[in-house]
Design a protein around this motif. Structure first.
Motif, PDB file in Angstrom:
ATOM      1  N   TRP A  99      -9.233  13.098 -13.773  1.00  0.00           N
ATOM      2  CA  TRP A  99      -9.485  11.408 -13.648  1.00  0.00           C
ATOM      3  C   TRP A  99      -8.839  10.577 -15.135  1.00  0.00           C
ATOM      4  N   ARG A 103      -5.864   8.087 -14.219  1.00  0.00           N
ATOM      5  CA  ARG A 103      -6.407   6.658 -14.520  1.00  0.00           C
ATOM      6  C   ARG A 103      -5.317   6.072 -15.441  1.00  0.00           C
ATOM      7  N   GLY A 264      -8.913   0.996  -1.828  1.00  0.00           N
ATOM      8  CA  GLY A 264      -9.575   0.421  -2.942  1.00  0.00           C
ATOM      9  C   GLY A 264      -9.391  -1.078  -2.650  1.00  0.00           C
ATOM     10  N   GLY A 265      -8.318  -1.453  -2.167  1.00  0.00           N
ATOM     11  CA  GLY A 265      -8.075  -2.818  -2.507  1.00  0.00           C
ATOM     12  C   GLY A 265      -8.168  -3.784  -1.363  1.00  0.00           C
ATOM     13  N   THR A 268     -12.118  -4.468   0.408  1.00  0.00           N
ATOM     14  CA  THR A 268     -13.050  -4.965  -0.568  1.00  0.00           C
ATOM     15  C   THR A 268     -12.707  -6.472  -0.575  1.00  0.00           C
ATOM     16  N   THR A 272     -14.308 -10.031   0.851  1.00  0.00           N
ATOM     17  CA  THR A 272     -14.724 -11.078  -0.236  1.00  0.00           C
ATOM     18  C   THR A 272     -14.333 -12.507   0.485  1.00  0.00           C
ATOM     19  N   PRO A 394     -19.477  -6.983  -9.763  1.00  0.00           N
ATOM     20  CA  PRO A 394     -19.015  -6.603  -8.566  1.00  0.00           C
ATOM     21  C   PRO A 394     -17.853  -5.574  -8.624  1.00  0.00           C
ATOM     22  N   ARG A 400     -14.966   3.510 -15.787  1.00  0.00           N
ATOM     23  CA  ARG A 400     -14.332   3.778 -14.387  1.00  0.00           C
ATOM     24  C   ARG A 400     -14.509   2.580 -13.627  1.00  0.00           C
ATOM     25  N   CYS A 402     -13.375  -1.037 -11.983  1.00  0.00           N
ATOM     26  CA  CYS A 402     -12.222  -1.188 -11.013  1.00  0.00           C
ATOM     27  C   CYS A 402     -10.922  -1.681 -11.615  1.00  0.00           C
TER      28      CYS A 402
HETATM   29  C1  HEM Z   1     -12.786  -8.058  -4.398  1.00  0.00           C
HETATM   30  C2  HEM Z   1     -12.314  -6.781  -4.263  1.00  0.00           C
HETATM   31  C3  HEM Z   1     -12.660  -5.316  -5.159  1.00  0.00           C
HETATM   32  C4  HEM Z   1     -13.951  -5.079  -5.414  1.00  0.00           C
HETATM   33  C5  HEM Z   1     -15.373  -6.027  -5.331  1.00  0.00           C
HETATM   34  C6  HEM Z   1     -13.698  -3.829  -6.155  1.00  0.00           C
HETATM   35  C7  HEM Z   1     -14.900  -3.028  -6.578  1.00  0.00           C
HETATM   36  C8  HEM Z   1     -14.906  -1.730  -7.534  1.00  0.00           C
HETATM   37  C9  HEM Z   1     -15.870  -1.325  -7.913  1.00  0.00           C
HETATM   38  C10 HEM Z   1     -17.343  -1.507  -7.743  1.00  0.00           C
HETATM   39  C11 HEM Z   1     -15.450   0.079  -8.508  1.00  0.00           C
HETATM   40  C12 HEM Z   1     -16.173   1.009  -9.078  1.00  0.00           C
HETATM   41  C13 HEM Z   1     -16.800   1.913  -8.200  1.00  0.00           C
HETATM   42  C14 HEM Z   1     -17.712   3.002  -9.004  1.00  0.00           C
HETATM   43  O1  HEM Z   1     -18.063   2.724 -10.411  1.00  0.00           O
HETATM   44  O2  HEM Z   1     -18.278   3.791  -8.445  1.00  0.00           O
HETATM   45  C15 HEM Z   1     -14.026   0.124  -8.067  1.00  0.00           C
HETATM   46  C16 HEM Z   1     -13.199   1.217  -8.542  1.00  0.00           C
HETATM   47  C17 HEM Z   1     -11.682   0.953  -8.265  1.00  0.00           C
HETATM   48  N1  HEM Z   1     -11.025   0.075  -7.640  1.00  0.00           N
HETATM   49 FE1  HEM Z   1     -11.710  -1.646  -7.080  1.00  0.00          FE
HETATM   50  N2  HEM Z   1     -12.529  -3.327  -6.205  1.00  0.00           N
HETATM   51  C18 HEM Z   1     -11.596  -4.139  -5.619  1.00  0.00           C
HETATM   52  C19 HEM Z   1     -10.568  -4.561  -5.401  1.00  0.00           C
HETATM   53  C20 HEM Z   1      -9.430  -3.582  -5.931  1.00  0.00           C
HETATM   54  C21 HEM Z   1      -8.064  -3.668  -5.833  1.00  0.00           C
HETATM   55  C22 HEM Z   1      -7.256  -4.711  -5.204  1.00  0.00           C
HETATM   56  C23 HEM Z   1      -7.703  -2.427  -6.088  1.00  0.00           C
HETATM   57  C24 HEM Z   1      -6.070  -1.996  -6.274  1.00  0.00           C
HETATM   58  C25 HEM Z   1      -5.134  -2.627  -6.373  1.00  0.00           C
HETATM   59  C26 HEM Z   1      -8.824  -1.458  -6.640  1.00  0.00           C
HETATM   60  C27 HEM Z   1      -8.617  -0.273  -7.178  1.00  0.00           C
HETATM   61  C28 HEM Z   1      -9.828   0.662  -7.630  1.00  0.00           C
HETATM   62  C29 HEM Z   1      -9.707   1.896  -8.152  1.00  0.00           C
HETATM   63  C30 HEM Z   1      -8.230   2.516  -8.182  1.00  0.00           C
HETATM   64  C31 HEM Z   1     -10.731   2.116  -8.508  1.00  0.00           C
HETATM   65  C32 HEM Z   1     -11.134   3.519  -9.362  1.00  0.00           C
HETATM   66  C33 HEM Z   1     -11.321   3.424 -10.719  1.00  0.00           C
HETATM   67  C34 HEM Z   1     -11.734   4.808 -11.216  1.00  0.00           C
HETATM   68  O3  HEM Z   1     -12.500   5.442 -10.623  1.00  0.00           O
HETATM   69  O4  HEM Z   1     -11.230   4.954 -12.688  1.00  0.00           O
HETATM   70  N3  HEM Z   1     -10.084  -2.285  -6.273  1.00  0.00           N
HETATM   71  N4  HEM Z   1     -13.490  -1.081  -7.225  1.00  0.00           N
END
Ligand code: HEM
Length: 455
Positions: A99, A103, A264-265, A268, A272, A394, A400, A402
């Protein structure tokens, strides 16, 4: 009403049923279940999901501590079969050193400087959408927002190479995401991989399509790069990313990370936006402030990345929508040896849960938590009433957190800016019920009448 922290060792929790523990109450309505745990038993509540022992913690400092300790004394919760089928061993699924490497490789592609390059696509897609709308028409807000964020995701990821492939990629992603949500909500998540339900077969077929399509796009990108052509999309950045030893992401890793960023993106951000429109529909004053800000700053032109910083009210609307309806409503991690929280030891193997939903709706941190008040986030208000760190999370937090937070915040604000300049999405004052799946979806269709602003 919220309770206070119970002293260590004297925690009370809900009565558990033999074998299933608290699964029935959790499955019936997990959001209400978490709120009732906090209100009835305090900030540290033991409960059980079948044989699995859990604790729900509800203090912001505990949430911060937990998020900060994931990948050290706490381990991320294992994601099930469906996640692995779709996301492979991408950064969301990977753990430990694997990871860390991924990352570090993915992060540069979503840095603010890069998000600037994607802003044009976000605005173009939003503008194309509203150009097809007319005063008085009825729309399904969630369907429109999902289609929009899907187009933005495909184009920012794959750029012009996606032109002929957008339809099959989007359709397969939509099927895979639906099945992932169904798996997450249902008992199939607990079934072993060799049990192939109809849903799992549909997921497998969608993943096959994705693998084929993305393979083509990667080849096209590689050919373009070999020919010295510069590209500005996410995949091109992933292709040129190098780890500490100078190694690139392999083909399979490129596929995994492309799908991870998409999944992921997209959903979500679309949820929103849907909730933001719903909340705005019932809040005349907030809506008027929004159009006033957009008229004053943009004067009828399309926004750019630079305008994001000039639109504080628009940003506050997004922040408040994320508070009331956090798309990811649940985060959990498993205690390893030596784990502690709030100074107390946490037994190895115990699952610790935190819920953005119940934390964001706690009146200790957010007075009248159900009221939509973007003004909570103004500089003056936050100076007067200190919102504790991690009371709003959020995007998770810690190592880890987002990776796409900036991407999502900019996308949501720019889409609001393009659309709200021209239309009010009138869905009345009644909010849709929520459906907590993989993300917090509206349970009912959100139908709105478009009301064009005078130009
Ligand atoms: C409103 C929009 C979004 C929300 C609310 C959101 C929320 C989250 C949350 C809560 C996590 C952490 C989950 C955990 O700890 O279990 C996360 C991880 C992640 N998100 Fe988002 N996300 C959003 C948009 C995006 C977008 C636009 C992308 C990519 C362009 C993205 C890519 C990722 C990735 C790659 C991770 C994993 C990070 C890791 O494990 O190191 N997310 N997101």
């Amino acid at each position: 009403m919220t309770a206070t922290l119970t002293p260590p060792g004297s925690e009370r929790g809900p009565r558990r049923w033999p074998l299933v523990g608290n699964l029935p109450a959790f499955a019936r309505d997990p959001l209400a279940f978490f709120e009732s745990l906090r209100d009835e038993y305090g900030d540290w509540v033991p409960w059980a999901l079948g044989p699995q022992r859990n604790v729900l913690v509800s203090l912001p400092e505990h949430a911060g501590e937990l998020l900060g300790a994931v990948e050290s004394t706490f381990k991320p919760t294992e994601l099930g079969w469906a996640f692995r089928q779709l996301l492979g061993n991408g950064v969301v699924v990977a753990t430990g050193d694997d990871w860390r490497r991924k990352r570090a490789l993915v992060q540069p592609s979503v840095r603010p400087r890069q998000v600037r390059a994607y802003a044009g696509t976000m605005v173009e897609c939003a503008d194309a959408l509203v150009s097809g709308w007319s005063d008085g028409a009825r729309i399904d807000v969630h369907r429109e927002m999902a289609g929009l964020t899907q187009r933005i995701a495909v184009r920012t990821l794959f750029g012009s190479d996606a032109a002929g492939r957008e339809a099959p990629i989007s359709a397969a992603m939509a099927t895979a995401q639906r099945e992932l949500g169904a798996e997450f909500r249902g008992v199939t998540m607990f079934l072993p991989p060799w049990v192939q339900t109809p849903g799992r077969r549909r997921m497998r077929a969608a993943v096959d399509v994705l693998d084929r399509e993305i393979e083509h796009v990667i080849r096209e990108h590689e050919a373009a790069s070999a020919a010295g052509q510069e590209r500005d999309d996410l995949l091109s950045r992933l292709l040129s990313a190098r780890d500490e030893d100078g190694g690139p992401l392999s083909r399979t890793e490129l596929r995994d990370e492309s799908i991870t960023l998409y999944i992921g993106g997209h959903e979500t951000t679309s949820t929103t936006l849907t909730w933001a429109w719903q909340l705005l529909s019932g809040a005349r004053e907030a809506r008027e402030r929004l159009t006033e800000e957009l008229d004053r700053v943009l004067g009828g032109r399309l926004p750019t990345y630079e305008d994001y910083a000039r639109l504080p009210w628009t940003q506050q609307v997004v922040k408040e929508a994320l508070r009331i309806y956090p798309p990811i409503w649940l985060i959990s991690a498993v205690a390893g040896e030596g784990a502690t929280l709030g100074g107390r030891p946490v037994p190895a193997g115990l699952s610790v849960w935190i819920s953005p939903w119940s934390m964001h709706r706690d009146e200790r941190w957010f007075p009248e938590p159900e009221a939509f008040r973007p003004e909570r986030w103004s500089a003056d208000a936050t100076a007067a009433h200190q919102i504790p760190e991690h009371a709003w999370f959020p995007f998770g937090g810690g190592p880890r957190a987002c990776l796409g937070a900036r991407f999502a915040l900019v996308e949501a604000a720019l889409v609001l800016a393009v659309v709200a300049q021209r239309f009010h999405l009138d869905s009345g004052p009644t909010l849709a019920r929520v459906l907590p799946g993989l993300t917090l979806q509206p349970r009912d269709p959100v139908l709105a009448t478009l009301r064009a602003h005078r130009s």
